[in-house]
Design a protein around this motif. Sequence first.
Motif, PDB file in Angstrom:
ATOM      1  N   PHE A  66       0.834  -1.207   0.000  1.00 26.50           N
ATOM      2  CA  PHE A  66       0.000   0.000   0.000  1.00 26.50           C
ATOM      3  C   PHE A  66       0.867   1.254   0.000  1.00 26.50           C
ATOM      4  CE2 PHE A  66      -2.132   3.281   2.589  1.00 26.50           C
ATOM      5  CZ  PHE A  66      -3.320   3.456   1.881  1.00 26.50           C
ATOM      6  N   LEU A  67       1.889   1.268   0.830  1.00 28.38           N
ATOM      7  CA  LEU A  67       2.758   2.433   0.908  1.00 28.38           C
ATOM      8  C   LEU A  67       3.561   2.612  -0.373  1.00 28.38           C
ATOM      9  CD1 LEU A  67       3.667   4.705   2.789  1.00 28.38           C
ATOM     10  CD2 LEU A  67       5.476   3.210   3.612  1.00 28.38           C
ATOM     11  N   ASP A  68       4.047   1.519  -0.950  1.00 25.35           N
ATOM     12  CA  ASP A  68       4.777   1.619  -2.215  1.00 25.35           C
ATOM     13  C   ASP A  68       3.883   2.158  -3.322  1.00 25.35           C
ATOM     14  OD1 ASP A  68       7.195   0.768  -1.232  1.00 25.35           O
ATOM     15  OD2 ASP A  68       6.836  -1.340  -1.679  1.00 25.35           O
ATOM     16  N   GLY A  69       2.638   1.664  -3.385  1.00 27.59           N
ATOM     17  CA  GLY A  69       1.715   2.169  -4.386  1.00 27.59           C
ATOM     18  C   GLY A  69       1.353   3.619  -4.168  1.00 27.59           C
ATOM     19  N   TRP A  70       1.298   4.042  -2.911  1.00 27.27           N
ATOM     20  CA  TRP A  70       0.970   5.423  -2.569  1.00 27.27           C
ATOM     21  C   TRP A  70       2.096   6.365  -3.006  1.00 27.27           C
ATOM     22  CZ3 TRP A  70      -0.811   6.832   3.096  1.00 27.27           C
ATOM     23  CH2 TRP A  70      -1.230   8.161   3.132  1.00 27.27           C
ATOM     24  N   ARG A  71       3.322   5.962  -2.782  1.00 30.06           N
ATOM     25  CA  ARG A  71       4.448   6.875  -2.972  1.00 30.06           C
ATOM     26  C   ARG A  71       5.117   6.783  -4.345  1.00 30.06           C
ATOM     27  NH1 ARG A  71       7.477   6.511   2.984  1.00 30.06           N
ATOM     28  NH2 ARG A  71       5.880   7.704   4.124  1.00 30.06           N
ATOM     29  N   ILE A  72       4.822   5.759  -5.132  1.00 29.01           N
ATOM     30  CA  ILE A  72       5.461   5.651  -6.436  1.00 29.01           C
ATOM     31  C   ILE A  72       4.966   6.788  -7.332  1.00 29.01           C
ATOM     32  CG2 ILE A  72       3.703   4.114  -7.395  1.00 29.01           C
ATOM     33  CD1 ILE A  72       5.917   2.704  -8.935  1.00 29.01           C
ATOM     34  N   PRO A  73       5.845   7.464  -8.085  1.00 26.60           N
ATOM     35  CA  PRO A  73       5.421   8.569  -8.944  1.00 26.60           C
ATOM     36  C   PRO A  73       4.439   8.102 -10.017  1.00 26.60           C
ATOM     37  CG  PRO A  73       7.797   8.595  -8.629  1.00 26.60           C
ATOM     38  CD  PRO A  73       7.302   7.302  -8.069  1.00 26.60           C
ATOM     39  N   LYS A  74       3.254   8.683 -10.048  1.00 24.85           N
ATOM     40  CA  LYS A  74       2.215   8.217 -10.969  1.00 24.85           C
ATOM     41  C   LYS A  74       2.491   8.642 -12.405  1.00 24.85           C
ATOM     42  CE  LYS A  74       0.476   6.627  -7.336  1.00 24.85           C
ATOM     43  NZ  LYS A  74       1.494   7.221  -6.466  1.00 24.85           N
ATOM     44  N   GLN A  75       3.107   9.796 -12.619  1.00 22.57           N
ATOM     45  CA  GLN A  75       3.425  10.210 -13.981  1.00 22.57           C
ATOM     46  C   GLN A  75       4.386   9.228 -14.632  1.00 22.57           C
ATOM     47  OE1 GLN A  75       4.774  14.309 -13.945  1.00 22.57           O
ATOM     48  NE2 GLN A  75       2.718  15.050 -14.399  1.00 22.57           N
ATOM     49  N   GLY A  76       5.394   8.781 -13.875  1.00 23.16           N
ATOM     50  CA  GLY A  76       6.322   7.794 -14.401  1.00 23.16           C
ATOM     51  C   GLY A  76       5.639   6.460 -14.643  1.00 23.16           C
ATOM     52  N   LEU A  77       4.685   6.100 -13.775  1.00 20.04           N
ATOM     53  CA  LEU A  77       3.959   4.848 -13.938  1.00 20.04           C
ATOM     54  C   LEU A  77       3.145   4.854 -15.225  1.00 20.04           C
ATOM     55  CD1 LEU A  77       3.718   2.294 -12.143  1.00 20.04           C
ATOM     56  CD2 LEU A  77       1.557   3.219 -11.290  1.00 20.04           C
ATOM     57  N   VAL A  78       2.519   5.993 -15.530  1.00 20.69           N
ATOM     58  CA  VAL A  78       1.725   6.100 -16.757  1.00 20.69           C
ATOM     59  C   VAL A  78       2.637   6.197 -17.973  1.00 20.69           C
ATOM     60  CG1 VAL A  78       0.078   7.552 -17.995  1.00 20.69           C
ATOM     61  CG2 VAL A  78      -0.224   7.139 -15.552  1.00 20.69           C
ATOM     62  N   ARG A  79       3.686   6.985 -17.860  1.00 18.73           N
ATOM     63  CA  ARG A  79       4.594   7.183 -18.994  1.00 18.73           C
ATOM     64  C   ARG A  79       5.266   5.883 -19.420  1.00 18.73           C
ATOM     65  NH1 ARG A  79       9.385  10.289 -16.951  1.00 18.73           N
ATOM     66  NH2 ARG A  79       9.740   8.202 -16.089  1.00 18.73           N
ATOM     67  N   ASP A  80       5.681   5.078 -18.456  1.00 21.37           N
ATOM     68  CA  ASP A  80       6.429   3.854 -18.751  1.00 21.37           C
ATOM     69  C   ASP A  80       5.562   2.604 -18.614  1.00 21.37           C
ATOM     70  OD1 ASP A  80       8.877   5.250 -19.137  1.00 21.37           O
ATOM     71  OD2 ASP A  80       9.091   5.411 -16.967  1.00 21.37           O
ATOM     72  N   ARG A  81       4.256   2.764 -18.813  1.00 22.23           N
ATOM     73  CA  ARG A  81       3.337   1.640 -18.602  1.00 22.23           C
ATOM     74  C   ARG A  81       3.638   0.461 -19.522  1.00 22.23           C
ATOM     75  NH1 ARG A  81       0.916   5.810 -21.119  1.00 22.23           N
ATOM     76  NH2 ARG A  81      -0.176   5.447 -23.105  1.00 22.23           N
TER      77      ARG A  81
END
Length: 564
Positions: A66-81
């Motif tokens: 939960f904490l990892d998902g909360w703190r991971i940068p979402k822009q990078g997650l979408v960009r590098d999906r």
Amino acid sequence: MHSIEAVLTLLLAVAASGYLVWALPFSLPLPLVQIGLGALIAGVLHRGHALEPELFFLLFLPPLLFLDGWRIPKQGLVRDRRAILQLALGLVVFTVVGAGYLIHWMIPTMPLALAFALAAVVSPTDPVAVSGIATRTTIPPRLKHILEGESLLNDASGLVCFQFAVAAVLTGGFSLRAAGISFLWVAGVGLACGVLAVRLINLAQDWIWRRIGDEVGPAILVNLLTPFAAYLLAEGLQASGILAAVAAGITMSFIELSGKATGNLRVQRAAIWDMVQFSFNGIMFVLLGEQLPGIWSAALQSLPASGRSSPWWLLAYALALSAGLMLLRFVWVWVSLHGVSLLQRLRGRPVLLPPWQIVLATALAGVRGAITLAGVLTLPLALPDGSPLPARALVVFLAAAVILISLAVATVALPRLLQGLQLREESSEQLQEELARQQSAKAALAAIEALRLRLVEEAASGQADAAPVPPARAAAVYNEAAARIALRYQHIVQRGGTAGSGEGEENALQDLQRLEQALQQLRQAGLAAERSELFRLARRGKISDALSRRLVRDLDLLDSREQR
């Protein structure tokens, strides 16, 4: 009493590891130190205890994921999906097939289905282990985000493959169609449960805050229990509780952008989550270390069944399997990158491949962790006819060995491989930070001016104090307070300005008190406006959520310090 002693022993070992890692004359990552302490507790002090997989999955994984998902940068997650999904799905299947045949070739006495089960359980990388390596090694930000995203999402695919391989061992049959449907259910429902749990809890908490108030203690406790709610909801529906906890954390990060939580709540909550993360991470690795002596003894006893007698064969199997996993990962990354570059060339777009060091680092950074060990320990002890499961102890040993070797290789090789590597700037974070600071400063100036005008009007109408004062004197005090507060923001937005002063010879103490009160009000208005603007910029995608979280935390700390 034994359970209490076990918990206290684990916590003491985690605390000792935090000091020991800095006292050692050589650099050693914290996870390896904690594994060593766990092995010492079990092998020398005989105080270890067996890891219970179901309890382990329930207690430790939900809050950390939960904490990892909360703190991971979402822009990078979408960009590098695309890259993340290729690693989280395609690489897992590629690893299961390739490593499964490799294991069966090395150990012919191990059934092929069981070899596939071992390959499946070592295929997913571990988010906790990846985070542990990333904190001690300078990894390029984009590569770090890809590795974190992969480790958060590949558990479901790896564990589904593991479950079906185990079913094939027990029943002798395998259905690709059933496996595909099961994966869609496990992943889709798990993700939906995580989103739903956070949304419902957030709606209930908002309703309570509007009627009772936002008490910090209960709010933090509810936040700590949220990942467990998501996990249990998904597990109750036979879906992935792991993905539910990850989805809950990602959803929580988006809800945070609404800015409803107070600064005091965010500061205290962050401190508690940091403590939980350190403690639970450490307990996971100490528990892993406590299993090693027993795993080694059982593997030695089962070695003759594999047709070998020398203990050195165990080391040879472990090294060969680890090398095979790294080679498969390297091949997948290399082929994926060159496949994408070929498509880009065919479309007439410029292509810039990363340095070979990045490709090799991606292969070596596939760190396995406690999820792999907890998964392999769920292997049944016997077949349906009551006979012992063949080579079970050897499978458990190889899974544990892969964890240790992957941690050691990543710790030793990554710093040397990435040292001095010059990369082009992958993101515009510096520009985003400049934009965020300027826009939030402008919002603060506007809020300060609006509050100054209101205070002056209230003073002029006699609403500001019980004892009326000359409006001109009150206005001068408020103007001076506003000028002092605004000066900080004017420097940020590159404006020139001079602070006016209003002095009164009479009632100096009253004016000083009024000035301090006005300064406090104006500071609060400025900080609130800055936070609101940062949240707005993050919601609109002008800045990353990670940057907004960092800047808002700075403002929260400043706010807490000024209120003392």
